[in-house]
Design an enzyme around this catalytic site. Structure first.
Site, mmCIF file in Angstrom:
data_model
loop_
_atom_site.group_PDB
_atom_site.id
_atom_site.type_symbol
_atom_site.label_atom_id
_atom_site.label_comp_id
_atom_site.label_asym_id
_atom_site.label_seq_id
_atom_site.Cartn_x
_atom_site.Cartn_y
_atom_site.Cartn_z
ATOM 1 N N SER A 58 0.603 -0.958 0.014
ATOM 2 C CA SER A 58 0.139 -0.015 0.125
ATOM 3 C C SER A 58 0.693 1.426 0.182
ATOM 4 O O SER A 58 0.314 2.154 -0.345
ATOM 5 C CB SER A 58 -0.903 0.081 1.459
ATOM 6 O OG SER A 58 -0.219 0.165 2.223
ATOM 7 N N HIS A 93 1.584 4.267 6.963
ATOM 8 C CA HIS A 93 0.961 5.134 5.862
ATOM 9 C C HIS A 93 1.491 6.437 6.196
ATOM 10 O O HIS A 93 2.001 6.942 7.261
ATOM 11 C CB HIS A 93 -0.487 5.042 5.990
ATOM 12 C CG HIS A 93 -0.933 4.045 5.202
ATOM 13 N ND1 HIS A 93 -2.392 3.414 5.213
ATOM 14 C CD2 HIS A 93 -0.449 2.821 4.556
ATOM 15 C CE1 HIS A 93 -2.482 2.481 4.541
ATOM 16 N NE2 HIS A 93 -1.296 1.836 4.087
ATOM 17 N N ASP A 118 -7.511 6.611 5.023
ATOM 18 C CA ASP A 118 -7.697 5.585 5.790
ATOM 19 C C ASP A 118 -8.789 5.417 6.738
ATOM 20 O O ASP A 118 -8.799 4.145 7.541
ATOM 21 C CB ASP A 118 -6.300 5.182 6.850
ATOM 22 C CG ASP A 118 -5.226 4.918 6.073
ATOM 23 O OD1 ASP A 118 -5.281 4.467 4.850
ATOM 24 O OD2 ASP A 118 -4.116 5.345 6.501
#
Lengths: 178, 184
Positions: A55, A95, A121
């Site tokens: 990701s 992230h 998210d």
């Protein structure tokens, strides 16, 4: 063959055997203490993590090893890569910080998104959670080592292989003198 | 575990295994044939240091489990630093105090106590077994004797230690160190 493997052990006296067990213990303890030492130095409860998903491509790939720090006095900024925990998920997520609100008293709330994901998210957070805060953060990425973590990933995907390797090492250390 | 097994086979190309086997044979001679009492203080000291280090690590593990990280910080700092200090003490202990001594034996001669210390070392990729025996009496005088011979002198083609040869060698050293004293 098995007999000869344990020959060394059979010939040991009580003290030699205790020393053998203790030196095995010291190998494990040394690794443990280095890890705990890193925790203290970096301020992060998990100073080294492995990237498990794609990701964050192209910044990080599956199997990259990340080095984290988590000093309370360093402010979180937009664009930084954070590792955070979400309630109800065992595995932390790596992230990038997308939006951030900071109050005068120093409290922050922020939103994250994976570079390679098309949405932010919020869908990953706990039910009803819209923002992350300082206490969710495990650390911030400070350095990385590509692909080294693949070993860990394979170990976790094939637990039997992991236990076999660990058992072999343990037997080797316990059975061989010095 | 401590019994002497006559059929033990050693790979004599494995320097560490061969050294351990001969060390054991020499211990047998000193504490058995020559009737000295083995003193465990030196090795017990090392075991104590090791056990303490492992204990400190276990304590840190337990404490961190009970009080997760930011809370356990202070305890972790103390445990980690004392663990590495203990490791350095252990290294110093084995290099400067033990110095490869594998047996310390005490012997009473009249009202004199003689202490025998045997240490050995083998250089890497070498077949020479180096033995140093130091004898100290209660007056503080010490004498030492050493020899340096190939493993092949003590281990037969089947890989068994030839106990009679070891016994002879050690008895010879023992007698020469003991008798020197009388000549003085």
């Amino acid at each position: 063959m098995l007999d000869s493997l344990f020959d060394d052990v059979k010939r040991m006296n009580k003290r030699q055997f205790i020393y053998q067990v203790l030196s095995f213990g010291m190998i494990v303890s040394s690794a443990l203490m280095i890890w705990k030492g890193l925790m203290v130095v970096t301020g992060s409860e998990s100073p080294i993590v492995v990237v498990l998903s794609g990701s964050m491509e192209p910044a990080f790939h599956r199997g990259d090893l990340l080095f984290l720090t988590n000093y309370p006095e360093e402010p979180v900024r937009v664009g930084e890569i954070v590792v955070f925990k979400v309630e109800g998920r065992d595995i932390p997520i790596v992230h990038r910080v997308l939006k951030l609100h900071e109050k005068n008293n120093g409290t922050v709330k922020f939103l994250t998104k994976g570079d390679n994901n098309s949405v932010d998210d919020r869908g990953l957070y706990a039910q009803g959670q819209l923002w992350l805060t300082k206490k969710d953060v495990v650390g911030r990425a400070r350095g990385f080592l590509p692909y080294v973590g693949m070993v860990t990933i394979y170990m976790n995907e094939y637990p039997k292989f992991k236990f076999a390797v660990l058992a072999c090492l343990a037997v080797y250390v316990l059975v061989h003198r010095e | 575990m401590a019994e002497v097994n006559e059929t033990v086979k050693i790979n004599k190309w494995d320097g560490a295994a061969a050294k351990n086997a001969i060390d054991d044979a020499i211990r047998e001679v000193l504490t058995g044939d020559l009737k000295c009492n083995e003193s465990f203080a030196l090795i017990d000291g090392r075991l104590f240091l090791c056990a303490l280090a492992v204990g400190v690590a276990l304590y840190a593990l337990l404490w961190d489990y009970l009080y997760p990280f930011p809370q356990s910080r202070l305890v972790l700092i103390v445990c980690v630093s004392s663990y590495f200090i203990l490791m350095s003490i252990l290294t110093l202990y084995t290099t400067f105090k033990e110095k490869g001594i594998f047996v310390v034996a005490k012997e009473k001669v009249g009202n004199n106590t003689r202490v025998w210390e045997a240490s050995s070392y083998v250089k890497k990729h070498d077949d020479k077994y180096n033995l140093v025996i130091v004898m100290r009496d209660s007056t503080g005088k010490s004498r030492e004797a050493s020899f340096n011979k190939s493993f092949a002198n003590y281990i037969d083609t089947n890989g068994a230690v030839v106990q009679t040869i070891v016994t002879n060698e050690i008895t010879k050293l023992y007698n020469s160190l003991s008798s020197e004293k009388k000549e003085k």
